[in-house]
Design a protein around this motif. Structure first.
Motif, mmCIF file in Angstrom:
data_model
loop_
_atom_site.group_PDB
_atom_site.id
_atom_site.type_symbol
_atom_site.label_atom_id
_atom_site.label_comp_id
_atom_site.label_asym_id
_atom_site.label_seq_id
_atom_site.Cartn_x
_atom_site.Cartn_y
_atom_site.Cartn_z
ATOM 1 N N ILE A 278 -3.196 -2.641 10.514
ATOM 2 C CA ILE A 278 -1.948 -3.053 9.853
ATOM 3 C C ILE A 278 -2.253 -3.975 8.684
ATOM 4 O O ILE A 278 -1.675 -3.845 7.603
ATOM 5 N N SER A 279 -3.172 -4.893 8.909
ATOM 6 C CA SER A 279 -3.533 -5.846 7.864
ATOM 7 C C SER A 279 -4.151 -5.154 6.653
ATOM 8 O O SER A 279 -3.774 -5.414 5.507
ATOM 9 N N LYS A 280 -5.094 -4.236 6.913
ATOM 10 C CA LYS A 280 -5.803 -3.578 5.811
ATOM 11 C C LYS A 280 -4.926 -2.557 5.082
ATOM 12 O O LYS A 280 -4.972 -2.453 3.848
ATOM 13 N N LYS B 22 -10.460 5.450 4.537
ATOM 14 C CA LYS B 22 -11.816 5.672 5.037
ATOM 15 C C LYS B 22 -12.063 4.858 6.310
ATOM 16 O O LYS B 22 -12.662 3.779 6.281
ATOM 17 N N LEU B 23 -11.617 5.378 7.418
ATOM 18 C CA LEU B 23 -11.622 4.648 8.681
ATOM 19 C C LEU B 23 -12.941 4.750 9.448
ATOM 20 O O LEU B 23 -12.962 4.542 10.662
ATOM 21 N N GLY B 24 -14.007 5.031 8.740
ATOM 22 C CA GLY B 24 -15.313 5.101 9.404
ATOM 23 C C GLY B 24 -15.653 3.796 10.110
ATOM 24 O O GLY B 24 -16.196 3.796 11.219
ATOM 25 N N LYS C 16 0.132 -7.923 -0.275
ATOM 26 C CA LYS C 16 -0.347 -9.227 -0.739
ATOM 27 C C LYS C 16 -1.048 -9.110 -2.092
ATOM 28 O O LYS C 16 -0.837 -9.943 -2.994
ATOM 29 N N ASN C 17 -1.877 -8.084 -2.251
ATOM 30 C CA ASN C 17 -2.635 -7.892 -3.496
ATOM 31 C C ASN C 17 -1.889 -7.035 -4.514
ATOM 32 O O ASN C 17 -2.396 -6.783 -5.602
ATOM 33 N N THR D 18 -2.537 -12.108 6.802
ATOM 34 C CA THR D 18 -3.466 -11.454 7.720
ATOM 35 C C THR D 18 -3.687 -12.272 8.989
ATOM 36 O O THR D 18 -3.669 -11.716 10.088
ATOM 37 N N PRO D 19 -3.901 -13.608 8.887
ATOM 38 C CA PRO D 19 -4.073 -14.403 10.114
ATOM 39 C C PRO D 19 -2.882 -14.278 11.064
ATOM 40 O O PRO D 19 -3.069 -14.181 12.281
#
Length: 232
Positions: free
Chosen positions: A73-75, A13-15, A82-83, A177-178
């Motif tokens: 990329i992170s999301k 959902k890239l809104g 990671k999760n 992410t950082p």
């Protein structure tokens, strides 16, 4: 593969991304209008030619969406590893390599398309505002110059969209992410900075092209190793 990309697009959902792109375009256009206005108040011409304007506006757009790509990329990848939510997708009867490839193709396409559209919006917006507020009178633009400038910006956008995948390497090392975001800022510094008043790295297409080649190697390595990653 196309079906996987559609699933990724629906799932993520890239809104928020497109709303951020619109806001970024407004801010970039505002900065570009302020630059000649401030220069004019000081008796200087900031944009002496449209080539100068294309270079500066293109650097703003590419720098902004390189960071946006790192957020994608992170999301879409780093956070899922990671999760361990990526385990859900890996439980499907679909090759892991295809899943990761679909994510990366989507990130590349979204980054390139938003860069390309943003360049057009910013340039047309500035030309329109310049006609109304007379921000600068030093730039003479012909149709030929316009299309040559746009073509040049599209080439830069394509190369930069590839270079924007480099943060994948740093993010995947410790699923950080950082590290992903910081590495994108370093890429912006390398590709969009200036040295002195007459030389800018933003005008050298070989830099984002070289980074795009490096990114291709990083992506190939990540896809090749994906089957050996143990998340249990």
């Amino acid at each position: 593969m196309f079906h996987l990309i559609k699933l990724e697009l629906k799932k993520n959902k890239l809104g928020w991304f497109f709303k951020g792109a619109v806001l970024a375009n407004i801010i970039i256009l505002g900065f570009l209008c302020m630059i000649p206005a401030i220069g004019k108040s000081e008796g200087e011409q900031t944009f002496k030619t449209f080539t100068d304007f294309f270079m500066i506006s293109g650097a703003f757009v590419r720098g902004t969406f390189t960071v946006f790509a790192a957020v994608l990329i992170s999301k879409m990848i780093i956070d899922e590893f990671k999760n361990r939510t990526i385990l859900v997708m890996f439980s499907y009867p679909v090759n892991r390599k295809k899943i990761l490839s679909a994510k990366l193709i989507l990130i590349f396409c979204v980054t390139f398309i938003t860069m390309a559209i943003s360049n057009l919006v910013v340039i047309v917006g500035f030309i329109g505002l310049n006609q109304i507020f007379h921000l600068t009178s030093a730039m003479n633009l012909t149709i030929d110059h316009f299309f040559v400038g746009i073509l040049n910006l599209m080439m830069f956008s394509l190369a930069t969209a590839g270079a924007a995948l480099v943060p994948l390497y740093f993010g995947m090392r410790k699923y950080s992410t950082p590290a992903t975001i910081i590495s994108s800022l370093l890429i912006v510094m390398v590709t969009c900075s200036s040295v002195g008043t007459d030389f800018s790295l933003a005008s050298i297409i070989y830099i984002p092209l070289g980074l795009a080649v490096i990114a291709l190697g990083i992506v190939a390595g990540a896809i090749r190793k994906i089957d050996r990653i143990d998340l249990n």
